[in-house]
Design an enzyme around this catalytic site. Structure first.
Site, short mmCIF file in Angstrom:
data_model
loop_
_atom_site.label_atom_id
_atom_site.label_comp_id
_atom_site.label_asym_id
_atom_site.label_seq_id
_atom_site.Cartn_x
_atom_site.Cartn_y
_atom_site.Cartn_z
N TYR A 140 0.86 -1.28 0.03
CA TYR A 140 -0.10 -0.02 0.01
C TYR A 140 0.96 1.08 -0.14
O TYR A 140 0.94 2.13 -0.92
CB TYR A 140 -0.95 -0.07 1.54
CG TYR A 140 -2.01 1.04 1.21
CD1 TYR A 140 -2.92 1.17 0.54
CD2 TYR A 140 -1.68 1.96 2.33
CE1 TYR A 140 -3.96 2.18 0.67
CE2 TYR A 140 -2.57 3.34 2.53
CZ TYR A 140 -3.76 3.20 1.60
OH TYR A 140 -4.68 4.27 2.02
N ASN B 193 -14.07 -0.16 14.26
CA ASN B 193 -13.83 -1.63 14.91
C ASN B 193 -14.34 -1.08 16.52
O ASN B 193 -15.27 -1.76 16.94
CB ASN B 193 -12.30 -1.54 15.19
CG ASN B 193 -11.89 -2.76 14.82
OD1 ASN B 193 -12.54 -3.60 14.15
ND2 ASN B 193 -10.70 -3.20 15.14
N1 LIG Z 1 -10.42 6.50 4.62
C1 LIG Z 1 -9.05 6.78 4.82
O1 LIG Z 1 -8.93 7.10 5.97
C2 LIG Z 1 -7.97 7.11 3.92
C3 LIG Z 1 -6.92 7.54 4.36
C4 LIG Z 1 -5.69 7.64 3.38
C5 LIG Z 1 -6.15 7.52 2.07
N2 LIG Z 1 -7.31 7.03 1.88
C6 LIG Z 1 -7.36 6.87 0.15
O2 LIG Z 1 -8.73 7.28 -0.19
C7 LIG Z 1 -9.22 6.05 -0.96
C8 LIG Z 1 -10.52 5.87 -0.73
O3 LIG Z 1 -10.52 5.18 0.49
P1 LIG Z 1 -11.75 4.52 1.32
O4 LIG Z 1 -11.45 4.60 2.60
O5 LIG Z 1 -13.15 5.08 0.41
O6 LIG Z 1 -11.48 2.76 0.92
P2 LIG Z 1 -12.77 1.85 0.12
O7 LIG Z 1 -12.06 0.62 0.32
O8 LIG Z 1 -14.01 2.15 0.99
O9 LIG Z 1 -12.71 2.38 -1.20
C9 LIG Z 1 -12.02 2.10 -2.30
C10 LIG Z 1 -12.86 1.73 -3.34
O10 LIG Z 1 -11.89 1.22 -4.38
C11 LIG Z 1 -12.52 0.31 -4.92
N3 LIG Z 1 -11.46 -0.63 -5.92
C12 LIG Z 1 -10.24 -1.13 -5.26
N4 LIG Z 1 -9.46 -1.59 -6.19
C13 LIG Z 1 -10.10 -1.42 -7.34
C14 LIG Z 1 -9.64 -1.76 -8.91
N5 LIG Z 1 -8.60 -2.35 -9.01
N6 LIG Z 1 -10.43 -1.10 -9.76
C15 LIG Z 1 -11.71 -0.22 -9.34
N7 LIG Z 1 -11.92 -0.05 -8.10
C16 LIG Z 1 -11.26 -0.78 -7.06
C17 LIG Z 1 -12.94 -0.57 -3.99
O11 LIG Z 1 -13.92 -1.63 -4.38
C18 LIG Z 1 -13.77 0.41 -3.07
O12 LIG Z 1 -14.87 0.74 -3.75
C19 LIG Z 1 -8.32 5.35 -1.28
O13 LIG Z 1 -7.43 5.23 -2.35
C20 LIG Z 1 -7.47 5.29 -0.13
O14 LIG Z 1 -6.01 4.87 -0.33
C21 LIG Z 1 -8.06 6.76 2.65
#
Ligand SMILES: NC(=O)c1ccc[n+]([C@@H]2O[C@H](COP(=O)([O-])OP(=O)(O)OC[C@H]3O[C@@H](n4cnc5c(N)ncnc54)[C@H](O)[C@@H]3O)[C@@H](O)[C@H]2O)c1
Length: 327
Positions: A148, A193
């Protein structure tokens, strides 16, 4: 028929953050195309948007090229929680790297503006506190989180090379811990969690001694930062930290959740996982000065909304809360 609406592609649009972003962009009147392979995302998350004339959902894996016509791209696709991204680490790196290449290629062809959801994980286990954008990070390149962390770092490299080499308009946000309704109930992230455990009356699992800090940003605040970044002048490329600088220890969070849910759950201690950062807090001076942005929602307010969501989800029994990675 042609339209003057802005056409926006959101990859990972059926996930936690993506679904909130789609909702906001649809409400603002843009034409939104949500692309997702439903690895961790759920159709339920965007169900309320499906009847809208300016929303469309498409099943697609961004590791493969995509040919659509849009004006802007938000690239969010990537599992975000350790349980999910470590389930298939090779696919995680592919999603970040090949996915970025595909989306940047699309943006280049369309001359579209493109946003990357990067992460505070690019700082690894930081030796500098709080983290400013010019801190280069302390990532273990061969550890279990590397798929990641390094994937996201490489995606940033690609964004900046497309910017320098092809004059692409890019925006890179380094997102810190964000919480809110529609987080996945089984993803092992600390807020979801604790809330799920408290609502079920199960023991609250505290890793380590609970003194490690996190800075929790409510989803609405985060999106406001993204929208401002996207609307900023083109020389504001980022990377830019978007997160809440108010630090809370994980132990404090556990007590707050117990208090707000009125739960009888007891706290149970577990060993700290490998490479788990001990301290994480954004320096948001750049976001403040360049975007006039800072978080507004207090932790207690955000937690109450999140608790309401999980209470409904667990109470309804209707939502499929398992996804492939957890099985
Ligand atoms: N939530 C947080 O605190 C946080 C913090 C830092 C970064 N991010 C980034 O924000 C983005 C969204 O995070 P989130 O919390 O909504 O996570 P999430 O897992 O809920 O959302 C990610 C989405 O991407 C989709 N996905 C995964 N691989 C894929 C692929 N190969 N093709 C198409 N779709 C795909 C998943 O099905 C999911 O709907 C991510 O890139 C994550 O790295 C989130």
């Amino acid at each position: 028929m042609s339209s003057t609406r802005k056409r926006i592609l959101v990859t990972g649009g059926a996930g936690f953050l993506g679904s909130h972003l789609c909702e906001r962009l649809v409400a603002e009147g843009s034409d939104v195309l949500c692309v997702d392979n439903y690895f961790t995302g759920r159709k339920d998350n965007v169900a309320s948007l499906l009847g809208k004339p300016n929303f469309e959902a498409m099943r697609h894996d961004i590791c493969f090229p995509l040919y659509v016509e849009v004006d802007e791209i938000y690239n969010l696709a990537c599992p975000a929680s350790p349980i999910h991204y470590q389930h298939d680490p090779v696919q995680t790196t592919k999603t970040s790297v090949s996915g970025a290449i595909n989306m940047l290629g699309l943006a280049k062809r369309l001359r579209a503006k493109i946003f990357q959801a990067s992460t505070s994980e690019v700082y690894g286990d930081p030796t500098v506190h709080p983290q400013t954008e010019d801190y280069r990070g302390n990532v273990n390149p061969i550890g279990p989180r590397a798929c990641y962390d390094e994937g996201k770092r490489c995606a940033e490299t690609l964004f900046f090379d497309y910017h320098r080499q092809h004059k692409l308009r890019i925006r890179v946000a380094r997102i810190f811990n964000t919480y809110g309704p529609r987080m996945h109930p089984n993803d092992g992230r600390v807020v979801s969690n604790f809330i799920v455990q408290a609502l079920k009356g199960d023991p609250i699992t505290l890793y380590g001694d609970g003194s490690q800090t996190r800075a929790f940003c409510y989803v609405d605040d985060l999106l406001e930062g993204w929208i401002r970044l996207m609307a900023a002048p083109d020389d504001v490329t980022g990377p830019i930290n978007i997160g809440n600088p108010v630090e809370t220890t994980v132990a404090e969070l556990a007590h707050k959740v117990i208090e707000l849910t009125g739960s009888r759950s007891k706290i149970e201690r577990r060993p700290l996982p490998v490479d788990d950062p001990t301290q994480r807090c954004p320096d948001i001076s750049r976001a403040k000065s360049l975007l006039g942005w800072e978080p507004k929602v207090p932790l207690e307010t955000g937690l109450k909304k999140t608790i309401e969501y999980f209470d409904r989800l667990l109470g309804s029994n209707a939502a499929p809360v398992e996804t492939r990675p957890v099985a």
